[in-house]
Design an enzyme around this catalytic site. Structure first.
Site, PDB file in Angstrom:
ATOM      1  CE  LYS A  15      -2.217  -0.935   3.837  1.00 55.71           C
ATOM      2  NZ  LYS A  15      -1.475  -2.141   4.268  1.00 55.71           N
ATOM      3  NE  ARG A  90      -3.861  -1.354  10.107  1.00 55.74           N
ATOM      4  CZ  ARG A  90      -2.820  -0.771   9.513  1.00 55.74           C
ATOM      5  NH1 ARG A  90      -2.956   0.408   8.966  1.00 55.74           N
ATOM      6  NH2 ARG A  90      -1.673  -1.375   9.462  1.00 55.74           N
ATOM      7  NE  ARG A 127       7.549  -2.321   5.902  1.00 60.46           N
ATOM      8  CZ  ARG A 127       6.223  -2.186   6.035  1.00 60.46           C
ATOM      9  NH1 ARG A 127       5.488  -1.903   4.984  1.00 60.46           N
ATOM     10  NH2 ARG A 127       5.659  -2.366   7.195  1.00 60.46           N
ATOM     11  NE  ARG A 160       6.586   0.041  10.226  1.00 62.30           N
ATOM     12  CZ  ARG A 160       5.397   0.021   9.631  1.00 62.30           C
ATOM     13  NH1 ARG A 160       5.241   0.567   8.452  1.00 62.30           N
ATOM     14  NH2 ARG A 160       4.369  -0.546  10.206  1.00 62.30           N
TER      15      ARG A 160
END
Ligand code: AMP
Length: 214
Positions: A15, A90, A127, A160
Site C-alpha cells: 500500500k 482498518r 523491509r 521498523r
C-alpha cells in the site's frame, strides 16, 4: 467532487509503495495513518505516547485516536482535489465513520491489494524505511543504491520495530480478525477492485491506472 482512493490490504501488501507512486502520478497527497501515527510517536505528542503502546505490540490503535488525525489531515488545503488513503480504514467502525466524513466530498474508489501470509512475512522482514522521509525499500527487490542510505534524501534506513518477526505475526492476526471484514463491506458497495499485491510494482501501477482512468 474529489478524487479519493482507498488502498486496502494486509501489512506488507505494498500500500505504501504503490500509494507513493500514485501520489506522484496524480499529484494527490498520500495519507498514511501509520506514518501519521509514527510522526506523533517521534514527536512525543500526547496522542503519539498513547498510540505507541499499541503499535509496538502490533495491535490496532483505538479508532477515535486514528480518526482524529485522519480527519484533521484531510481538512488541509492539499486535499482540495482529493487524496489517497493508506492504512485507513482498518476496522468496520472506521469504515463507517469515514463514510460520514466523506459524505459531501466524493465517492471513494477502493483497491484491495491481496497477498498470502507467507509472502507478507518475507516482504515485511526485508523491509527497511528511511527514518527521515519514510521512503520504503526491500533489501532484495528494491534495495537502495547505497547500503543503509535513502536514495531520495540521504537519510538512514532502519527496520521498523513492528517489522520484527514476533510483531509481524501479531499484525497479520489482527489484520485477519479486524480488517478483513471491511473487504466485504466495500465489495458490497461497488467501486471495489481486487488486485494482486504480489506482482511487480510497474505492472501493479499500470493495472491501477487502467482502473482509475483519472
Ligand atoms: P502501518 O504503517 O499502516 O503498517 O501501521 C503501523 C501501525 O500503526 C499498525 O500496526 C497499528 O498499530 C497502527 N495503525 C495504523 N493505521 C491504523 C488504523 N487505521 N487503525 C488503527 N491502528 C492503526
Amino acid at each position: 467532487m474529489k478524487k479519493i482512493l482507498i488502498l486496502l490490504g494486509p501489512p506488507g501488501a505494498g500500500k505504501g509503495t504503490v500509494g507513493g507512486r500514485l501520489s506522484e502520478i496524480y499529484n494527490l497527497p498520500l495519507i498514511s495513518s501509520g506514518d501519521l501515527l509514527r510522526e506523533n510517536v517521534n514527536n512525543h505528542t500526547e496522542l503519539g505516547e498513547k498510540a505507541n503502546s499499541y503499535i509496538k505490540k502490533g495491535e490496532l490503535v483505538p479508532d477515535e485516536l486514528v480518526e482524529e488525525i485522519i480527519e484533521d489531515r484531510i481538512k488541509r488545503e492539499d486535499c482540495n482535489y482529493g487524496f489517497i488513503l493508506d492504512g485507513f480504514p482498518r476496522t468496520l467502525k472506521q469504515a463507517e465513520d469515514l463514510e460520514k466524513i466523506l459524505q459531501d466530498k466524493g465517492v471513494p474508489i477502493v483497491i484491495y491489494l491481496s497477498a498470502s501470509d507467507d509472502f507478507l512475512i518475507e516482504r515485511l522482514s526485508n523491509r527497511r524505511i528511511c527514518e527521515n522521509c519514510g521512503a520504503i525499500y526491500h533489501l532484495i527487490n528494491l534495495p537502495p543504491k547505497e547500503e543503509g542510505i535513502c536514495d531520495k534524501c540521504g537519510g538512514k534506513l532502519i527496520q521498523r520495530e513492528d517489522d520484527k518477526p514476533e510483531v509481524i505475526k501479531r499484525r497479520l492476526e489482527v489484520y485477519h480478525k479486524l480488517t478483513q471484514p471491511i473487504i466485504d463491506y466495500y465489495r458490497k458497495k461497488g467501486n471495489f477492485f481486487k488486485i494482486s499485491g504480489e506482482g511487480n510494482l510497474e505492472e501493479t501501477i499500470t493495472r491501477i491506472k487502467e482502473i482509475l482512468k483519472w
